[in-house]
Design a protein around this motif. Structure first.
Motif, mmCIF file in Angstrom:
data_model
loop_
_atom_site.group_PDB
_atom_site.id
_atom_site.type_symbol
_atom_site.label_atom_id
_atom_site.label_comp_id
_atom_site.label_asym_id
_atom_site.label_seq_id
_atom_site.Cartn_x
_atom_site.Cartn_y
_atom_site.Cartn_z
ATOM 1 N N TYR A 1 3.302 4.788 -8.680
ATOM 2 C CA TYR A 1 2.428 4.972 -7.343
ATOM 3 C C TYR A 1 1.532 4.669 -6.158
ATOM 4 C CZ TYR A 1 4.119 1.304 -11.379
ATOM 5 O OH TYR A 1 4.486 0.114 -13.015
ATOM 6 N N GLY A 2 2.162 5.444 -5.772
ATOM 7 C CA GLY A 2 1.437 6.323 -4.994
ATOM 8 C C GLY A 2 2.770 5.686 -3.830
ATOM 9 N N GLY A 3 1.781 6.284 -2.552
ATOM 10 C CA GLY A 3 2.640 6.185 -1.470
ATOM 11 C C GLY A 3 2.959 4.571 -0.428
ATOM 12 N N PHE A 4 1.823 3.942 -0.931
ATOM 13 C CA PHE A 4 1.444 2.918 0.306
ATOM 14 C C PHE A 4 2.667 1.814 -1.378
ATOM 15 C CE2 PHE A 4 -0.547 -1.274 -0.283
ATOM 16 C CZ PHE A 4 -0.999 -1.780 0.555
ATOM 17 N N MET A 5 2.216 2.164 -1.880
ATOM 18 C CA MET A 5 2.556 1.023 -2.953
ATOM 19 C C MET A 5 4.455 1.295 -2.822
ATOM 20 S SD MET A 5 0.956 -0.960 -4.556
ATOM 21 C CE MET A 5 1.918 -1.836 -6.230
ATOM 22 N N CYS A 6 5.058 2.318 -2.157
ATOM 23 C CA CYS A 6 6.350 1.929 -2.512
ATOM 24 C C CYS A 6 6.086 1.335 -0.623
ATOM 25 C CB CYS A 6 6.882 3.776 -1.782
ATOM 26 S SG CYS A 6 7.829 4.423 -1.439
ATOM 27 N N LYS A 7 5.931 1.359 -0.003
ATOM 28 C CA LYS A 7 5.611 0.994 0.955
ATOM 29 C C LYS A 7 6.282 -0.726 0.782
ATOM 30 C CE LYS A 7 6.948 3.830 4.245
ATOM 31 N NZ LYS A 7 8.009 3.605 5.308
ATOM 32 N N VAL A 8 5.457 -1.035 -0.636
ATOM 33 C CA VAL A 8 5.054 -2.715 -0.395
ATOM 34 C C VAL A 8 5.930 -3.401 -1.707
ATOM 35 C CG1 VAL A 8 3.317 -4.167 -0.955
ATOM 36 C CG2 VAL A 8 2.352 -2.498 0.182
ATOM 37 N N ILE B 1 11.081 -1.908 4.446
ATOM 38 C CA ILE B 1 9.723 -1.335 4.961
ATOM 39 C C ILE B 1 10.234 0.655 5.556
ATOM 40 C CG2 ILE B 1 7.257 -1.367 5.450
ATOM 41 C CD1 ILE B 1 8.027 -4.415 5.025
ATOM 42 N N ARG C 1 10.754 5.483 1.369
ATOM 43 C CA ARG C 1 9.849 7.316 1.585
ATOM 44 C C ARG C 1 9.306 7.621 0.375
ATOM 45 N NH1 ARG C 1 10.142 5.697 5.810
ATOM 46 N NH2 ARG C 1 10.850 6.433 7.913
ATOM 47 N N CYS D 1 10.094 7.250 -5.016
ATOM 48 C CA CYS D 1 10.732 6.293 -3.790
ATOM 49 C C CYS D 1 11.849 6.179 -3.819
ATOM 50 C CB CYS D 1 9.552 4.782 -3.839
ATOM 51 S SG CYS D 1 9.574 3.594 -2.580
#
Length: 381
Positions: free
Chosen positions: A95-102, A161, A165, A172
């Motif tokens: 899902y990409g780096g942003f979704m890893c944080k969200v 959050i 990483r 993730c």
């Protein structure tokens, strides 16, 4: 506690367990996940629709219930729709780096908000029962309360959050320091905030509320017993006194009406409504405690145990299913205990039924038999 966060941290240890899952179990898991997701979305969506579109139900107390329904939709949507493909893909992040944080913090956020909203509902019930003559919570106060709940939940997930990483290996993961104590402390904080402290608070609130309801019911029973004895004495006097029978009969009827009016308004309708509402929320809390307990214990065991990480894959999935099932139960409980919600649910069903029949009539208007048949059905609907 987050329903997904700790799985990813031990991917290398559980991969061989994932691969050993049977096809039958995978089919069962996907079907059950799909059923939970559908039931949770429809049920809680109905709760939100009924509250927002029924004028008499747009109250501060019901706004808290609506906030709980929103959280109960978000949790399975994030955890099932996005996490299930990861389970089947050996937790390789897609899902990409942003979704890893969200993604996983979002699930933790909704779960925390749900627990705190239940605690707020218990406090509201306590105020209504214990202090009935005090002013109830206003809409603005409830909105502020909900905002504070969400801000606190956001503060709780902020460390999570920060440590997530997207690694070079395409996974993730949580990147805590070399000292595992930080991770254990955060796991304990989530356990206390999401489960332990709200459950203790709700238990205290509802215990005091039940005690008050029991005391009021006992007083009502004593007053009704006195009322029966008074009626019996009046009956004896009326039989022995024939000259004043008409006058005493009128006085007796007046007293009966006053007594009945007192019981009806003072301790009948109001107490019964409060009693049923309190029972309903107690069942909600019991279901919450039961469904959340396996997952909470599993993650405590996972972080504080020595050899859990690479074992019991099926148990892990079952614990997650319990957590997801909690989102399904609340609308069913509302429909069982609350006449207002039951009426609202039936109203939505009736509108959908009649709309479907109207559309069929427009299509089949050339057939006199079909048109008359469905016009009759629409009237019944």
């Amino acid at each position: 506690m987050n329903t997904s966060n700790n799985i990813s941290t031990n991917v290398s240890e559980v991969t061989h367990v994932l691969l050993s899952d049977t096809v039958e179990f995978k089919v069962f898991k996907i079907l059950l996940y799909s059923l939970i997701l559908l039931a949770s979305t429809l049920g809680n969506g109905l709760v939100i629709h009924v509250i927002r579109n029924t004028e008499r139900m747009w109250t501060p107390s019901n706004v808290l219930i609506m906030n709980l329904a929103v959280c109960d939709i978000i949790t399975p949507v994030l955890s099932i729709l996005f996490d299930l493909p990861l389970e089947e893909n050996e937790y390789k992040w897609i899902y990409g780096g942003f979704m890893c944080k969200v993604l996983w913090p979002g699930s933790t956020f909704s779960t925390t908000s749900s627990s705190l909203t239940l605690a707020a509902i218990s406090m509201d019930r306590y105020r209504v029962i214990m202090h009935p003559f005090k002013s109830k919570l206003s809409m603005d106060q409830v909105k502020i309360m909900i905002s504070l709940i969400h801000l606190f939940a956001l503060a709780v997930v902020t460390p999570y959050i920060y440590v997530l990483r997207l690694g070079e290996d395409g996974r993730c993961d949580e990147t805590w320091s070399a000292d595992s104590a930080y991770r254990k402390v955060y796991t304990m904080v989530l356990f206390l905030v999401q489960y332990c402290i709200p459950l203790i608070f709700m238990t205290i609130m509802y215990t005091m509320t039940l005690k008050s309801l029991y005391s009021a019911s006992l007083k009502t029973w004593v007053m009704r017993l006195d009322h029966v004895e008074e009626d019996a004495s009046l009956h004896v006097v009326s039989e022995s006194s024939s000259t004043d029978s008409c006058h005493s009969g009128k006085q007796k009827k007046k007293k009966k009406k006053k007594k009945r009016a007192f019981f009806h308004v003072g301790s009948g309708v109001v107490s019964e409504t409060n009693r049923r509402a309190t029972k309903m929320f107690m069942v909600v809390v019991f279901v919450f405690a039961t469904c959340m307990f396996p997952n909470q214990v599993m993650w405590l065991w996972n972080d504080y145990g020595e050899e859990l990480q690479a074992r019991h894959r099926i148990i892990t999935i079952i614990c997650l299913m319990f957590t997801y099932a909690n989102s399904v139960c609340n609308p069913v409980i509302y429909a069982f205990f609350s006449a207002d919600f039951k009426k609202g649910f039936y109203g939505v069903y009736g509108k959908l039924c009649c709309k479907t029949i109207d559309e069929y009539d427009l299509t089949a208007h050339n057939s006199q038999y079909v048109g008359s048949h469905y016009n009759q059905s629409r009237t019944q609907c």
